[in-house]
Design a protein around this motif. Structure first.
Motif, PDB file in Angstrom:
ATOM      1  N   ARG A  60      14.832  35.212  68.583  1.00 47.66           N
ATOM      2  CA  ARG A  60      13.538  35.613  68.033  1.00 47.66           C
ATOM      3  C   ARG A  60      13.547  36.952  67.310  1.00 47.66           C
ATOM      4  NH1 ARG A  60      11.672  30.886  67.421  1.00 47.66           N
ATOM      5  NH2 ARG A  60      11.263  29.724  69.349  1.00 47.66           N
ATOM      6  N   ASP A  61      14.716  37.607  67.257  1.00 43.90           N
ATOM      7  CA  ASP A  61      14.767  38.885  66.548  1.00 43.90           C
ATOM      8  C   ASP A  61      16.152  39.054  65.930  1.00 43.90           C
ATOM      9  OD1 ASP A  61      16.469  40.757  68.506  1.00 43.90           O
ATOM     10  OD2 ASP A  61      15.085  39.545  69.714  1.00 43.90           O
ATOM     11  N   GLN A 206      10.834  35.406  57.326  1.00 45.41           N
ATOM     12  CA  GLN A 206       9.725  34.603  56.816  1.00 45.41           C
ATOM     13  C   GLN A 206       8.592  34.546  57.836  1.00 45.41           C
ATOM     14  OE1 GLN A 206       9.288  33.475  53.888  1.00 45.41           O
ATOM     15  NE2 GLN A 206      11.288  33.320  52.921  1.00 45.41           N
ATOM     16  N   ARG A 207       8.965  34.414  59.121  1.00 45.57           N
ATOM     17  CA  ARG A 207       7.956  34.383  60.173  1.00 45.57           C
ATOM     18  C   ARG A 207       7.220  35.717  60.256  1.00 45.57           C
ATOM     19  NH1 ARG A 207      11.106  33.715  64.379  1.00 45.57           N
ATOM     20  NH2 ARG A 207      11.462  31.517  63.912  1.00 45.57           N
ATOM     21  N   GLN A 208       7.963  36.810  60.107  1.00 42.76           N
ATOM     22  CA  GLN A 208       7.332  38.130  60.139  1.00 42.76           C
ATOM     23  C   GLN A 208       6.410  38.326  58.945  1.00 42.76           C
ATOM     24  OE1 GLN A 208      10.784  40.663  60.315  1.00 42.76           O
ATOM     25  NE2 GLN A 208      10.916  40.584  62.547  1.00 42.76           N
ATOM     26  N   ARG A 209       6.859  37.849  57.763  1.00 40.02           N
ATOM     27  CA  ARG A 209       6.000  37.968  56.580  1.00 40.02           C
ATOM     28  C   ARG A 209       4.746  37.122  56.734  1.00 40.02           C
ATOM     29  NH1 ARG A 209      11.009  38.556  53.622  1.00 40.02           N
ATOM     30  NH2 ARG A 209      11.312  36.312  53.539  1.00 40.02           N
ATOM     31  N   ALA A 210       4.898  35.921  57.319  1.00 43.02           N
ATOM     32  CA  ALA A 210       3.722  35.074  57.543  1.00 43.02           C
ATOM     33  C   ALA A 210       2.751  35.743  58.507  1.00 43.02           C
ATOM     34  CB  ALA A 210       4.162  33.713  58.083  1.00 43.02           C
ATOM     35  N   ALA A 211       3.297  36.377  59.555  1.00 44.72           N
ATOM     36  CA  ALA A 211       2.421  37.087  60.499  1.00 44.72           C
ATOM     37  C   ALA A 211       1.726  38.251  59.819  1.00 44.72           C
ATOM     38  CB  ALA A 211       3.241  37.574  61.689  1.00 44.72           C
ATOM     39  N   ALA A 212       2.466  38.968  58.951  1.00 41.09           N
ATOM     40  CA  ALA A 212       1.843  40.089  58.225  1.00 41.09           C
ATOM     41  C   ALA A 212       0.749  39.589  57.291  1.00 41.09           C
ATOM     42  CB  ALA A 212       2.908  40.859  57.444  1.00 41.09           C
ATOM     43  N   GLN A 214      -0.978  36.903  57.706  1.00 40.54           N
ATOM     44  CA  GLN A 214      -2.094  36.485  58.545  1.00 40.54           C
ATOM     45  C   GLN A 214      -2.940  37.696  58.959  1.00 40.54           C
ATOM     46  OE1 GLN A 214      -3.133  33.495  59.231  1.00 40.54           O
ATOM     47  NE2 GLN A 214      -4.788  34.155  60.578  1.00 40.54           N
ATOM     48  N   ARG A 215      -2.245  38.785  59.312  1.00 41.99           N
ATOM     49  CA  ARG A 215      -2.989  40.005  59.665  1.00 41.99           C
ATOM     50  C   ARG A 215      -3.771  40.527  58.467  1.00 41.99           C
ATOM     51  NH1 ARG A 215       1.920  41.136  62.367  1.00 41.99           N
ATOM     52  NH2 ARG A 215       2.580  42.463  60.625  1.00 41.99           N
ATOM     53  N   ASP A 216      -3.143  40.507  57.289  1.00 43.31           N
ATOM     54  CA  ASP A 216      -3.847  40.952  56.083  1.00 43.31           C
ATOM     55  C   ASP A 216      -5.059  40.066  55.796  1.00 43.31           C
ATOM     56  OD1 ASP A 216      -2.010  42.933  55.802  1.00 43.31           O
ATOM     57  OD2 ASP A 216      -0.818  41.912  54.267  1.00 43.31           O
TER      58      ASP A 216
END
Length: 470
Positions: A60-61, A206-212, A214-216
């Motif tokens: 996961r990291d 990609q998962r981190q960008r999707a989470a970012a 989503q936060r935005d």
């Protein structure tokens, strides 16, 4: 005698052929053994790749991934003595950083140079023999090319971490065993390991960008809800101000109508009082009447001054800042109605002495009317400038608000600023009347220029100093 010699030669030839057949069988057996060993090694490598893929899939990291890769590289590539995994720095695509290594130690300049070379390479490369020796000889003597606790490498595998046209880093695998140097057949496995690493890291990114994102999105939705709440509050305030203005105009009108007969009544009482003797008992009642009429006059004065800005409410006002705040207030409303805003605000406008909230109400009302005039979207232009009719006359501050809407019919233009006059199905007819009243109280004027089908321009002219309230 001759027959015996032929028989001996024939037997000798048969023996030679038999020996050749036996040698061929031994060679074939040896080749079969090598193929069997290669197949077994290939199976082991494929099993190792599957194991690595399964381990990477549940990671996961990025830190966990790079550690797993360098640990499993030794099982995938037998003879491995050292493994280094480099990644490009996220803030600088030209800087590489060592993320994991076996053994855990600072790499030599040679390894760093090879990492930079691997990142630019199109595919995995094998370095051995003279080519590797030449690279080692080119390194500074003080560096020693290799760490003190690691033998000189006999062969090195370089593999770029890439996916499509994106480069992320490099994998470097070293072997220090001369009898077990890497071979060209090791290249596909080194590249496969690098590709699996890249895919796993890219998936996490990609998962981190999707989470970012989503936060935005949540933040944007929150800002939108806040803006809509502010707009609703401003519209409610505008409606409340409209009601107060209507009451104020009604009170001023009533005060004006009452003031004339009240003045006549007070004069009549004064004349009656002049004809009465000093000790007349009626004087007491006349005094009471005069006092009450005076109280009525004061009440009427307060009614007449209702909703007229007092000097205490005026302050230095920056018109450009006021216009920006007003446009920000209605940004969401304009965007939903597909209205594009163009603001041309003159520099170095002087501040004016005005009632900022009331002028904001005027601008807000005109902008919302412009938006209503563009049901299918359009362009809203807001300009501020300083004009002077004559050089000797004081300058006037001008605010022009233009739209590309449906325009106003000529028969409606003379009645735009009349209270309760409206062309909207659900309008109150008070917005422009209140706006004109506020501008007038500031000593200014509001002008309208409109063409059907072309749009409308409202121009608000304000003096730099509000006239004194008498």
């Amino acid at each position: 005698m001759i027959e015996r010699e032929d028989t001996v030669a024939y037997v000798a030839r048969l023996e030679r052929e038999l020996q050749a057949a036996q040698d061929r069988i031994v060679a074939l057996e040896r080749e079969a053994t090598l193929h069997t060993q290669y197949a077994r090694h290939l199976d082991q490598r494929l099993t190792a790749l599957l194991s690595i893929s399964a381990a990477l899939r549940i990671s996961r990291d990025v830190e966990t991934i790079v550690k797993l890769v360098v640990q499993h590289a030794t099982s995938l590539l037998p003879g491995t003595a050292a493994v280094y995994l480099y990644l490009l720095d996220g803030s600088s695509e030209s800087t590489i950083q060592l993320k994991a290594s076996i053994p855990d130690q600072t790499p030599s300049v040679l390894i760093t140079t090879l990492a930079e070379m691997a990142i630019r390479a199109p595919r995995a490369m094998l370095l051995n023999g003279p080519e590797l020796e030449r690279l080692i000889d080119q390194q500074p003597v003080s560096d020693g090319s290799i760490n003190s606790d690691c033998a000189t490498p006999q062969s090195i595998l370089l593999a770029p971490l890439r996916i499509e046209n994106q480069r992320l880093g490099a994998l470097i695998v070293c072997s220090d065993q001369f009898y077990h140097s890497f071979l060209p057949r090791d290249l596909p496995f080194a590249q496969a390991l690098a590709d699996l690493t890249m895919i796993a890291i890219d998936e996490i990114q990609q998962r981190q960008r999707a989470a970012a994102l989503q936060r935005d999105l949540v933040h944007t939705q929150s800002l939108r809800a806040e803006a809509e709440a502010r707009l609703n509050a401003a519209q409610a305030q505008l409606l409340q101000s409209a009601k107060l203005a209507a009451v104020g105009e009604l009170a001023a009108s009533v005060a004006h109508e009452i003031n004339n007969p009240l003045y006549a009544a007070r004069n009549s009482l004064y004349l009656v009082e002049q004809d009465l003797p000093p000790d007349a008992p009626q004087r007491t009642f006349l005094t009471i009447a005069q006092q009450e009429l005076g109280r009525i006059a004061r009440i009427i004065t307060r009614m007449r001054d209702f909703y007229r800005p007092s000097r205490g409410e005026l302050s230095n006002t920056n018109i450009n800042a006021l216009l920006r705040e007003t446009l920000e207030l209605v940004t969401t409303h304009l965007r939903h109605n597909h209205v594009v805003v163009h603001a041309y605000l003159a520099n170095d406008l002087p501040v004016i002495n005005a009632h900022a909230d009331q002028l904001r109400q005027v601008c807000l009302n005109v902008i919302l009317n412009a938006c209503d005039a563009m049901p299918n979207g359009g362009e809203l232009t807001v300009k501020s400038s300083l004009i002077a009719a004559r050089p000797e006359s004081p300058a006037t501050l001008a605010i022009a608000i233009s739209d590309t809407g449906v325009g106003i019919a000529p028969e409606h233009l003379p009645h735009l600023f009349e209270p309760f006059y409206t062309t909207k199905p659900h309008g109150t007819g008070l917005g422009l009347a209140i706006s004109a009243h506020i501008v007038t109280q500031h000593g200014g004027r509001i002008l309208v220029d409109s063409q059907l089908g072309s749009g409308t321009t409202f121009t608000i002219l304000l003096p730099l100093e509000v006239p004194k309230v008498e």
